[in-house]
Design a protein around this motif. Structure first.
Motif, PDB file in Angstrom:
ATOM      1  N   UNK A   1      -4.642 -17.953   4.834  1.00  0.00           N
ATOM      2  CA  UNK A   1      -3.419 -17.262   4.402  1.00  0.00           C
ATOM      3  C   UNK A   1      -3.422 -15.832   4.944  1.00  0.00           C
ATOM      4  N   UNK A   2      -4.565 -15.156   4.796  1.00  0.00           N
ATOM      5  CA  UNK A   2      -4.662 -13.774   5.286  1.00  0.00           C
ATOM      6  C   UNK A   2      -4.501 -13.703   6.798  1.00  0.00           C
ATOM      7  N   UNK A   3      -5.177 -14.604   7.510  1.00  0.00           N
ATOM      8  CA  UNK A   3      -5.072 -14.607   8.972  1.00  0.00           C
ATOM      9  C   UNK A   3      -3.627 -14.781   9.410  1.00  0.00           C
ATOM     10  N   UNK A   4      -2.928 -15.741   8.813  1.00  0.00           N
ATOM     11  CA  UNK A   4      -1.531 -15.991   9.169  1.00  0.00           C
ATOM     12  C   UNK A   4      -0.653 -14.784   8.840  1.00  0.00           C
ATOM     13  N   UNK A   5      -0.924 -14.171   7.709  1.00  0.00           N
ATOM     14  CA  UNK A   5      -0.124 -13.023   7.280  1.00  0.00           C
ATOM     15  C   UNK A   5      -0.336 -11.828   8.205  1.00  0.00           C
ATOM     16  N   UNK A   6      -1.604 -11.453   8.410  1.00  0.00           N
ATOM     17  CA  UNK A   6      -1.881 -10.247   9.196  1.00  0.00           C
ATOM     18  C   UNK A   6      -1.589 -10.430  10.683  1.00  0.00           C
ATOM     19  N   UNK A   7      -1.551 -11.661  11.164  1.00  0.00           N
ATOM     20  CA  UNK A   7      -1.193 -11.895  12.567  1.00  0.00           C
ATOM     21  C   UNK A   7       0.259 -11.532  12.850  1.00  0.00           C
ATOM     22  N   UNK A   8       1.045 -11.396  11.821  1.00  0.00           N
ATOM     23  CA  UNK A   8       2.472 -11.073  11.982  1.00  0.00           C
ATOM     24  C   UNK A   8       2.750  -9.578  11.988  1.00  0.00           C
ATOM     25  N   UNK A   9       1.731  -8.755  11.781  1.00  0.00           N
ATOM     26  CA  UNK A   9       1.928  -7.314  11.673  1.00  0.00           C
ATOM     27  C   UNK A   9       0.987  -6.563  12.612  1.00  0.00           C
ATOM     28  N   UNK A  10       1.428  -5.386  13.048  1.00  0.00           N
ATOM     29  CA  UNK A  10       0.545  -4.540  13.845  1.00  0.00           C
ATOM     30  C   UNK A  10      -0.233  -3.603  12.927  1.00  0.00           C
ATOM     31  N   UNK A  11      -1.013  -2.708  13.524  1.00  0.00           N
ATOM     32  CA  UNK A  11      -1.859  -1.802  12.730  1.00  0.00           C
ATOM     33  C   UNK A  11      -1.059  -0.820  11.889  1.00  0.00           C
ATOM     34  N   UNK A  12       0.242  -0.664  12.195  1.00  0.00           N
ATOM     35  CA  UNK A  12       1.116   0.214  11.411  1.00  0.00           C
ATOM     36  C   UNK A  12       1.949  -0.557  10.394  1.00  0.00           C
TER      37      UNK A  12
ATOM     38  N   UNK B   1       3.946  -2.934  10.900  1.00  0.00           N
ATOM     39  CA  UNK B   1       5.261  -3.286  11.431  1.00  0.00           C
ATOM     40  C   UNK B   1       5.254  -4.770  11.791  1.00  0.00           C
ATOM     41  N   UNK B   2       6.305  -5.458  11.394  1.00  0.00           N
ATOM     42  CA  UNK B   2       6.433  -6.878  11.688  1.00  0.00           C
ATOM     43  C   UNK B   2       6.546  -7.073  13.201  1.00  0.00           C
ATOM     44  N   UNK B   3       5.664  -7.912  13.753  1.00  0.00           N
ATOM     45  CA  UNK B   3       5.670  -8.125  15.201  1.00  0.00           C
ATOM     46  C   UNK B   3       5.884  -9.592  15.556  1.00  0.00           C
ATOM     47  N   UNK B   4       6.015 -10.444  14.557  1.00  0.00           N
ATOM     48  CA  UNK B   4       6.173 -11.871  14.825  1.00  0.00           C
ATOM     49  C   UNK B   4       7.199 -12.474  13.887  1.00  0.00           C
ATOM     50  N   UNK B   5       7.950 -13.410  14.406  1.00  0.00           N
ATOM     51  CA  UNK B   5       8.926 -14.101  13.563  1.00  0.00           C
ATOM     52  C   UNK B   5       8.275 -15.235  12.777  1.00  0.00           C
ATOM     53  N   UNK B   6       6.972 -15.370  12.897  1.00  0.00           N
ATOM     54  CA  UNK B   6       6.239 -16.420  12.172  1.00  0.00           C
ATOM     55  C   UNK B   6       5.914 -16.019  10.735  1.00  0.00           C
ATOM     56  N   UNK B   7       6.333 -14.838  10.328  1.00  0.00           N
ATOM     57  CA  UNK B   7       6.060 -14.376   8.973  1.00  0.00           C
ATOM     58  C   UNK B   7       6.813 -15.246   7.978  1.00  0.00           C
ATOM     59  N   UNK B   8       6.063 -15.889   7.086  1.00  0.00           N
ATOM     60  CA  UNK B   8       6.655 -16.811   6.114  1.00  0.00           C
ATOM     61  C   UNK B   8       6.113 -16.487   4.719  1.00  0.00           C
ATOM     62  N   UNK B   9       6.733 -15.509   4.055  1.00  0.00           N
ATOM     63  CA  UNK B   9       6.233 -15.117   2.734  1.00  0.00           C
ATOM     64  C   UNK B   9       6.299 -16.247   1.717  1.00  0.00           C
ATOM     65  N   UNK B  10       7.181 -17.212   1.922  1.00  0.00           N
ATOM     66  CA  UNK B  10       7.272 -18.317   0.975  1.00  0.00           C
ATOM     67  C   UNK B  10       5.981 -19.145   0.953  1.00  0.00           C
ATOM     68  N   UNK B  11       5.236 -19.140   2.061  1.00  0.00           N
ATOM     69  CA  UNK B  11       3.960 -19.857   2.081  1.00  0.00           C
ATOM     70  C   UNK B  11       2.915 -19.146   1.221  1.00  0.00           C
ATOM     71  N   UNK B  12       2.974 -17.829   1.197  1.00  0.00           N
ATOM     72  CA  UNK B  12       2.076 -17.056   0.337  1.00  0.00           C
ATOM     73  C   UNK B  12       2.404 -17.342  -1.128  1.00  0.00           C
ATOM     74  N   UNK B  13       3.690 -17.355  -1.436  1.00  0.00           N
ATOM     75  CA  UNK B  13       4.127 -17.616  -2.811  1.00  0.00           C
ATOM     76  C   UNK B  13       3.766 -19.048  -3.219  1.00  0.00           C
ATOM     77  N   UNK B  14       3.936 -20.009  -2.321  1.00  0.00           N
ATOM     78  CA  UNK B  14       3.594 -21.408  -2.631  1.00  0.00           C
ATOM     79  C   UNK B  14       2.098 -21.547  -2.884  1.00  0.00           C
ATOM     80  N   UNK B  15       1.283 -20.886  -2.064  1.00  0.00           N
ATOM     81  CA  UNK B  15      -0.164 -20.894  -2.269  1.00  0.00           C
ATOM     82  C   UNK B  15      -0.502 -20.310  -3.637  1.00  0.00           C
ATOM     83  N   UNK B  16       0.085 -19.174  -3.953  1.00  0.00           N
ATOM     84  CA  UNK B  16      -0.171 -18.505  -5.228  1.00  0.00           C
ATOM     85  C   UNK B  16       0.245 -19.384  -6.400  1.00  0.00           C
ATOM     86  N   UNK B  17       1.393 -20.006  -6.305  1.00  0.00           N
ATOM     87  CA  UNK B  17       1.877 -20.869  -7.392  1.00  0.00           C
ATOM     88  C   UNK B  17       0.930 -22.047  -7.622  1.00  0.00           C
TER      89      UNK B  17
END
Length: 140
Positions: free
Chosen positions: A55-66, A68-84
């Protein structure tokens, strides 16, 4: 939030009982026998803890060191589904098994391994809350 609060309260209660002399201090992690976690819910919790890296790898791969979103693969619903789903497993575990029990020498090893399991869960929940920009409540 409810699961996090319950686990935080349980850990606070354990620490207070250690201070009062009811329980011995938690042994070092190297002294813990994790093979004592043999219930289905415990195995499922451990599986969720292992999956968290993905989950972390997928999440952080979508952002740069600042951040900033750098990928359209960002899927927050997957984080929420995992948490649920993770919280469902935690609720089942918490309702079926007592973590804090009597201070009997033969029961302490399972209590201690479950305390460490709960500590790991709490760390993961805190990281998930940070990703979702949620301020956790230690008590409800």
């Amino acid at each position: 939030m409810y699961n996090y609060s319950r686990l935080a309260t349980l850990l606070q209660k354990y620490e207070a009982e250690v201070e009062n002399g009811k329980y011995p201090k938690l042994p070092r992690i190297t002294e813990i026998d994790f093979t004592l976690l043999d219930e289905n819910e415990e195995h499922t919790i451990v599986d969720y803890l292992w999956k968290f890296d993905d989950i972390l790898d997928d999440f952080y791969a979508c952002f740069d060191e600042n951040s900033q979103l750098i990928s359209s693969n960002f899927k927050p619903h997957l984080v929420v589904a995992y948490l649920r789903q993770f919280c469902k497993v935690l609720s089942s575990f918490y309702s079926r098994y007592h973590v804090l029990g009597r201070n009997l020498s033969h029961l302490l090893p399972i209590m201690h391994v479950r305390i460490y399991l709960i500590k790991a869960v709490k760390i993961v929940l805190l990281k998930l809350f940070k990703i979702l920009n949620i301020e956790p409540l230690e008590q409800m």
